[in-house]
Design a protein around this motif. Structure first.
Motif, mmCIF file in Angstrom:
data_model
loop_
_atom_site.group_PDB
_atom_site.id
_atom_site.type_symbol
_atom_site.label_atom_id
_atom_site.label_comp_id
_atom_site.label_asym_id
_atom_site.label_seq_id
_atom_site.Cartn_x
_atom_site.Cartn_y
_atom_site.Cartn_z
ATOM 1 N N LEU A 58 -6.860 5.810 1.526
ATOM 2 C CA LEU A 58 -6.845 4.496 0.556
ATOM 3 C C LEU A 58 -7.611 3.417 1.080
ATOM 4 O O LEU A 58 -7.871 2.546 0.259
ATOM 5 N N TYR A 116 -11.028 1.293 -9.552
ATOM 6 C CA TYR A 116 -9.812 1.862 -10.431
ATOM 7 C C TYR A 116 -10.135 2.641 -11.657
ATOM 8 O O TYR A 116 -11.231 2.416 -12.099
ATOM 9 N N TYR A 153 -11.231 2.519 -0.615
ATOM 10 C CA TYR A 153 -11.058 2.365 -1.998
ATOM 11 C C TYR A 153 -12.361 2.206 -2.601
ATOM 12 O O TYR A 153 -13.434 1.738 -2.162
ATOM 13 N N VAL A 178 1.223 2.320 -3.521
ATOM 14 C CA VAL A 178 0.263 2.505 -4.440
ATOM 15 C C VAL A 178 0.054 4.168 -4.714
ATOM 16 O O VAL A 178 -0.242 4.793 -3.814
ATOM 17 N N SER A 230 -2.680 6.362 -5.977
ATOM 18 C CA SER A 230 -4.095 6.496 -6.231
ATOM 19 C C SER A 230 -4.831 7.653 -6.178
ATOM 20 O O SER A 230 -3.998 8.720 -5.823
ATOM 21 N N ARG A 270 0.666 -1.257 -0.047
ATOM 22 C CA ARG A 270 0.021 0.104 0.068
ATOM 23 C C ARG A 270 0.830 1.160 0.003
ATOM 24 O O ARG A 270 0.416 2.296 -0.587
ATOM 25 N N TYR A 281 -4.962 3.302 -12.321
ATOM 26 C CA TYR A 281 -5.135 3.994 -10.957
ATOM 27 C C TYR A 281 -6.176 3.415 -10.087
ATOM 28 O O TYR A 281 -7.361 3.833 -10.327
ATOM 29 N N PRO A 282 -5.963 3.266 -8.884
ATOM 30 C CA PRO A 282 -6.917 2.899 -7.804
ATOM 31 C C PRO A 282 -7.262 4.229 -7.511
ATOM 32 O O PRO A 282 -7.063 5.291 -7.583
ATOM 33 N N VAL A 283 -8.640 4.103 -7.035
ATOM 34 C CA VAL A 283 -9.328 5.291 -6.709
ATOM 35 C C VAL A 283 -9.889 5.141 -5.268
ATOM 36 O O VAL A 283 -10.498 4.090 -4.898
ATOM 37 N N HIS A 284 -10.008 6.229 -4.503
ATOM 38 C CA HIS A 284 -10.364 6.071 -2.828
ATOM 39 C C HIS A 284 -10.942 7.533 -2.644
ATOM 40 O O HIS A 284 -11.086 8.251 -3.385
#
Length: 247
Positions: free
Chosen positions: A84, A90, A87, A53, A55, A50, A77-80
């Protein structure tokens, strides 16, 4: 992992059709036989922790997203929301590019759903779930349901299909060239060795854990169970090394 589960992954990769070894080239046949040897690897072996990552916060404006993507180029791209641990899913770079020439773009409309996986399942089970749901990325949690990192289909395929074959190849003197991000568990399996306990998951992490510094390019040293040479490094990271099992 059950043989049937492994075959489900293969069928998924080949449009629900199980490959027949007689129809494959020698290289393809060797490829599938090597893949069988890695069916017990776990999600943790392929984890992006993490702290690494990159994000996107779902509340970012479109201009902020574009600025972030330019300075942090990735395919996914992860989205939160806020942190994080919250979440949401992505985003694919190709979807972001759709609106790059627009001043207004509802980028949140392109967020793919979040798949959550436990870190102790096999990587082929994880790959099967990702393929079945047509997803490129999953969020990984520990036994307390706390986020520990992410896995990506692209990384899994690279590790399963390329790294094992490369890792098993050494020069006539027994040296093996590896990326600094190569997993310790994979090296243990390749060389039949056991690393001492420590807070590290990659060969670069193992070196940093023991030296407490980033070594310079060209440095050679012994850190049992390995002899190590640094092939490429800068002030921030160890990029490439050569390793050799200590007799």
């Amino acid at each position: 992992m059950e043989e049937s589960s492994f075959l489900e992954v293969i069928r998924s990769l080949f449009g629900k059709r199980e490959p027949v070894l007689e129809e494959l080239t020698p290289d393809e046949e060797a490829f599938f036989k090597e893949l069988l040897a890695f069916r017990e690897l776990e999600v943790a072996d392929f984890l992006i922790p993490r702290n690494l990552v990159k994000s996107l916060d779902i509340t970012l404006s479109w201009e902020e997203v574009k600025s972030y993507v330019i300075t942090n180029p990735h395919t996914l791209y992860p989205v939160h929301r806020e942190i994080l641990d919250h979440y949401k899913g992505y985003l694919k770079l190709k979807d972001i590019i759709r609106g790059f020439n627009s001043s207004i773009f509802n980028w949140q409309d392109f967020i793919k759903p979040a798949l959550t996986l436990p870190e102790n399942i096999t990587i082929l089970t994880a790959l099967r779930k990702l393929i079945e749901q047509e997803l490129d990325l999953a969020f990984v949690v520990d036994e307390l349901s706390e986020l520990v990192g992410i896995i990506r289909v692209e990384d899994i395929l690279k590790e399963l299909f390329l790294t094992p074959r490369r890792c098993l190849r050494s020069d006539p003197e027994g040296w093996i060239t590896l990326s600094g991000t190569t997993k310790i568990r994979l090296i243990e399996r390749c060389l039949g060795i056991t690393f001492p306990d420590g807070d590290y998951e990659t060969i670069a992490g193992f070196i940093l854990y023991n030296l407490n510094r980033i070594p310079r390019k060209g440095e050679k040293f012994s850190l049992p169970p390995l002899e190590i040479e640094i092939l490429n490094a800068d002030e921030k990271q160890i990029k490439e090394v050569r390793i050799k099992k200590i007799p």
